[in-house]
Design a protein around this motif. Structure first.
Motif, PDB file in Angstrom:
ATOM      1  N   ILE A  43       9.106   0.298  -1.959  1.00  0.00           N
ATOM      2  CA  ILE A  43       7.936   0.785  -1.226  1.00  0.00           C
ATOM      3  C   ILE A  43       6.926   1.390  -2.183  1.00  0.00           C
ATOM      4  N   TRP A  44       7.380   2.268  -3.068  1.00  0.00           N
ATOM      5  CA  TRP A  44       6.438   2.898  -4.008  1.00  0.00           C
ATOM      6  C   TRP A  44       5.801   1.873  -4.933  1.00  0.00           C
ATOM      7  N   ALA A  45       6.552   0.842  -5.312  1.00  0.00           N
ATOM      8  CA  ALA A  45       5.966  -0.216  -6.143  1.00  0.00           C
ATOM      9  C   ALA A  45       4.869  -0.942  -5.365  1.00  0.00           C
ATOM     10  N   GLY A  46       5.083  -1.168  -4.080  1.00  0.00           N
ATOM     11  CA  GLY A  46       4.071  -1.799  -3.252  1.00  0.00           C
ATOM     12  C   GLY A  46       2.842  -0.927  -3.076  1.00  0.00           C
ATOM     13  N   VAL A  47       3.064   0.365  -2.905  1.00  0.00           N
ATOM     14  CA  VAL A  47       1.942   1.307  -2.787  1.00  0.00           C
ATOM     15  C   VAL A  47       1.126   1.307  -4.080  1.00  0.00           C
ATOM     16  N   ALA A  48       1.814   1.290  -5.209  1.00  0.00           N
ATOM     17  CA  ALA A  48       1.124   1.319  -6.498  1.00  0.00           C
ATOM     18  C   ALA A  48       0.180   0.141  -6.678  1.00  0.00           C
ATOM     19  N   ARG A  49       0.556  -1.002  -6.132  1.00  0.00           N
ATOM     20  CA  ARG A  49      -0.318  -2.182  -6.278  1.00  0.00           C
ATOM     21  C   ARG A  49      -1.200  -2.391  -5.049  1.00  0.00           C
ATOM     22  N   ASN A  50      -1.261  -1.379  -4.177  1.00  0.00           N
ATOM     23  CA  ASN A  50      -2.108  -1.427  -2.974  1.00  0.00           C
ATOM     24  C   ASN A  50      -1.760  -2.597  -2.052  1.00  0.00           C
ATOM     25  N   ALA A  51      -0.476  -2.892  -1.923  1.00  0.00           N
ATOM     26  CA  ALA A  51      -0.051  -3.948  -1.009  1.00  0.00           C
ATOM     27  C   ALA A  51      -0.458  -3.572   0.417  1.00  0.00           C
ATOM     28  N   GLU A  52      -1.029  -4.516   1.131  1.00  0.00           N
ATOM     29  CA  GLU A  52      -1.422  -4.246   2.511  1.00  0.00           C
ATOM     30  C   GLU A  52      -0.228  -4.324   3.453  1.00  0.00           C
ATOM     31  N   GLU A  53       0.687  -5.238   3.159  1.00  0.00           N
ATOM     32  CA  GLU A  53       1.893  -5.370   3.972  1.00  0.00           C
ATOM     33  C   GLU A  53       3.052  -5.676   3.036  1.00  0.00           C
ATOM     34  N   LEU A  54       4.188  -5.044   3.303  1.00  0.00           N
ATOM     35  CA  LEU A  54       5.319  -5.119   2.384  1.00  0.00           C
ATOM     36  C   LEU A  54       6.590  -5.367   3.179  1.00  0.00           C
ATOM     37  N   TYR A  55       7.356  -6.387   2.806  1.00  0.00           N
ATOM     38  CA  TYR A  55       8.616  -6.703   3.468  1.00  0.00           C
ATOM     39  C   TYR A  55       9.761  -6.316   2.529  1.00  0.00           C
ATOM     40  N   VAL A  56      10.760  -5.616   3.063  1.00  0.00           N
ATOM     41  CA  VAL A  56      11.856  -5.115   2.246  1.00  0.00           C
ATOM     42  C   VAL A  56      13.191  -5.475   2.887  1.00  0.00           C
ATOM     43  N   GLY A  57      14.078  -6.077   2.117  1.00  0.00           N
ATOM     44  CA  GLY A  57      15.394  -6.443   2.622  1.00  0.00           C
ATOM     45  C   GLY A  57      15.505  -7.936   2.872  1.00  0.00           C
ATOM     46  N   ARG A  58      16.739  -8.417   2.938  1.00  0.00           N
ATOM     47  CA  ARG A  58      16.946  -9.861   3.090  1.00  0.00           C
ATOM     48  C   ARG A  58      16.445 -10.391   4.435  1.00  0.00           C
ATOM     49  N   GLU A  59      16.321  -9.497   5.424  1.00  0.00           N
ATOM     50  CA  GLU A  59      15.849  -9.926   6.742  1.00  0.00           C
ATOM     51  C   GLU A  59      14.388 -10.389   6.724  1.00  0.00           C
ATOM     52  N   GLN A  60      13.687 -10.087   5.621  1.00  0.00           N
ATOM     53  CA  GLN A  60      12.287 -10.504   5.526  1.00  0.00           C
ATOM     54  C   GLN A  60      12.152 -12.022   5.596  1.00  0.00           C
ATOM     55  N   ALA A  61      13.219 -12.742   5.262  1.00  0.00           N
ATOM     56  CA  ALA A  61      13.162 -14.206   5.305  1.00  0.00           C
ATOM     57  C   ALA A  61      12.796 -14.698   6.703  1.00  0.00           C
ATOM     58  N   ALA A  62      13.230 -13.956   7.723  1.00  0.00           N
ATOM     59  CA  ALA A  62      12.938 -14.366   9.099  1.00  0.00           C
ATOM     60  C   ALA A  62      11.449 -14.298   9.409  1.00  0.00           C
ATOM     61  N   ILE A  63      10.737 -13.369   8.759  1.00  0.00           N
ATOM     62  CA  ILE A  63       9.297 -13.248   8.990  1.00  0.00           C
ATOM     63  C   ILE A  63       8.574 -14.501   8.494  1.00  0.00           C
ATOM     64  N   TYR A  64       8.947 -14.947   7.300  1.00  0.00           N
ATOM     65  CA  TYR A  64       8.321 -16.154   6.744  1.00  0.00           C
ATOM     66  C   TYR A  64       8.727 -17.394   7.538  1.00  0.00           C
TER      67      TYR A  64
END
Length: 262
Positions: free
Chosen positions: A222-243
């Motif tokens: 999460i902090w790595a995503g915040v550092a690069r100003n990510a607008e949306e961030l998926y975390v965990g293996r379950e993110q595959a279902a989103i794609y």
């Protein structure tokens, strides 16, 4: 890029789980922290675990009954204006739609959606006046797709996406950043603390939760995503279902209907 060093960060739901892990990790980057939750003893434990407890303030807060402007003033009285707000507090659900009372749905929406909106509306005007800031919103994979036993929880998380995507479109010129985080199963107490259809406590660790990603790894991502100003961030293996849902919605629908989500 959002550099955390020297920033003042306010984290809600900081007494355990993802909020605790984010606090401890951020403390190693020279930040000033305001930690909020209901349990003062647990907040003090998290404070003691931080790299420099002198730069950590404990601000007890019950987000089911609070004044957002008063809470903001109390938070800013600790170390000054809030540079990064982490809306992490919330409650999950373990009940079928037909077994869930409207009072439970209202309770979930009040904490998971309205409290987050209220705090954000209290903090963002100051960020805008100072030329920028960052709001982090802990949503969920179910903020992108519904699953069984989560009707109210999924509804609240979906609502967060609609609200903050619109807010981002309104405030980008003011350098106010918004990061929506969608974790999958993270090894925290979220399933134990989830509420059932009559408002009771689920009070058990689900198998899927127990086998999930550890909170420290989640916080680092999460902090790595915040550092690069990510607008949306998926975390965990379950993110595959989103794609997968984007390209094969019928397949995902069939899988979700049969999924073991406890």
């Amino acid at each position: 890029m959002t550099d955390l060093a020297g920033k003042t960060i306010w984290i809600t739901g900081a007494s355990s789980g993802i909020g605790e892990a984010m606090a401890v990790l951020a403390s190693r980057q020279g930040v000033k922290l305001v930690l909020s939750a209901r349990r003062v003893d647990e907040l003090e434990r998290v404070r003691a675990a931080c790299a420099d407890p002198a730069k950590v303030a404990v601000l007890p807060l019950d987000l089911t009954q609070f004044d957002a402007e008063a809470a903001r003033a109390a938070a800013e009285a600790c170390f000054g204006p809030i540079d990064v707000l982490v809306n992490n507090a919330g409650i999950s659900q373990r009940s079928l739609m037909l077994d869930t009372s409207m009072d439970v749905y209202r309770r979930i929406m009040e904490l998971d959606f309205f409290a987050t909106v209220a705090l954000t509306k209290a903090v963002v005007p100051g960020m805008r006046a100072r030329g920028g800031g960052h709001v982090v919103v802990i949503s969920s994979v179910v903020g992108k797709m519904g699953t069984p036993l989560r009707t109210g929880y999924a509804a609240a998380k979906h609502a967060l996406h609609g609200f903050f995507e619109s807010a981002r479109a309104e405030l980008w010129r003011d350098q106010v950043r918004f990061t929506l985080v969608c974790p999958g199963f993270i090894r925290t107490e979220v399933s134990r603390n989830a509420i059932t259809g009559d408002g009771g406590r689920h009070d058990r660790m689900d198998d899927a939760q127990a086998k999930g990603m550890d909170a420290q790894t989640c916080a680092a991502r999460i902090w790595a995503g915040v550092a690069r100003n990510a607008e949306e961030l998926y975390v965990g293996r379950e993110q595959a279902a989103i794609y997968l849902k984007r390209w094969a919605p019928a397949l995902v629908s069939a899988l979700v209907k049969r999924a073991k989500v406890t």
